[in-house]
Design an enzyme around this catalytic site. Structure first.
Site: not given
Ligand SMILES: Cc1cc2nc3c(=O)[nH]c(=O)nc-3n(C[C@H](O)[C@H](O)[C@H](O)COP(=O)(O)O)c2cc1C
Length: 234
Positions: A226, A179
């Site tokens: 982040r 972003y």
């Molecule tokens: C549907 C979805 C939406 C997400 N939206 C954001 C967001 O708005 N901001 C952000 O920093 N990360 C976002 N992420 C990333 C998550 O915070 C996280 O880093 C990512 O899912 C990896 O972790 P996991 O392996 O436990 O899924 C999003 C992930 C998913 C799956």
């Protein structure tokens, strides 16, 4: 009992346990205004120690996805109050993630008058979903002028102040996942030849200006960022 369930501190905040919910965009903010459905969703997770919300835009220009919330209008501040009150009743602390989408955006997702802006006029590769037209290729963004850079820093500051007014315990700047902030850091999306491009010091300049300005506005204990140095997303 697992240590996960024991209380800890984050700066001046006491967290009721050590579980933190990662930010996740949910795209439920019709009209970009946080609503009762969102307050319910976050309250259901209010037994965590800390919740980081989905990304919320500090500017109409940062509303690149369909139905993501903002934090720039009075209606958005009022909308978020329902979420912070409901979460605090359950005992969790809650930070608002401030996300400006920059070039990860499509005009079909944005309110009238909003602009797709980025450090340089380089489109992201691939497509994104729009409510109005389905999948669309990422557009070529407008390269931000120095005036745009100044006004965007000011939007982050106002967004952070609005977050505090809405009852958040702090904010997290979204400097990850491709972003706007990361678009400045990365040499493939930042081709600028002024003080905001080239060396890593220059590519970090916008990010650090935002960090410093937001800290000056709401205090360092309320500000996180982040980063995703190993990420390839977007
Ligand atoms: C549907 C979805 C939406 C997400 N939206 C954001 C967001 O708005 N901001 C952000 O920093 N990360 C976002 N992420 C990333 C998550 O915070 C996280 O880093 C990512 O899912 C990896 O972790 P996991 O392996 O436990 O899924 C999003 C992930 C998913 C799956």
């Amino acid at each position: 009992m697992s240590i996960l369930y024991t209380s800890t501190t984050l700066g001046p905040l006491v967290l009721q346990n050590r579980m933190v919910m990662a930010p996740m965009t949910r795209s439920r903010a019709t009209g970009n205004i946080p609503n009762a459905l969102m307050a319910d969703y976050y309250a259901q997770r209010g037994t965590a120690g800390l919740i980081i919300t989905e990304g919320a835009s500090p500017s109409p220009n940062g509303l690149g996805y369909a139905r993501i919330p903002g934090i720039f209008s009075q209606a958005q501040v009022e909308g978020w109050k329902a979420t912070t009150e409901a979460v605090h009743k359950k005992g969790a602390k809650i930070f608002l993630q401030i996300m400006h989408s920059g070039r990860i955006s499509h005009p079909l997702n944005m309110p009238a008058g909003a602009r797709v802006i980025a450090p340089s006029a380089v489109a992201a590769s691939g497509e994104m979903y729009t409510d109005a037209g389905g999948m669309k290729p990422f557009p070529v963004p407008e390269a931000m002028t120095l005036e745009d850079i100044k006004s965007t820093v000011a939007e982050y500051v106002q967004g952070a102040k609005n977050a505090v007014a809405a009852g958040f315990d702090g904010i997290e700047l979204h400097g990850a996942n491709g972003y706007l902030l990361e678009q400045f850091i990365r040499p493939n999306s930042n081709l600028r030849t002024d003080n905001y491009g080239g060396s890593i010091e220059n590519r970090a300049r916008f990010v650090l200006e935002v960090v410093n300005a937001v800290i000056a506005a709401i205090g360092r204990e309320k500000v996180g960022i982040r980063l995703s140095p190993f990420g390839v997303f977007q």
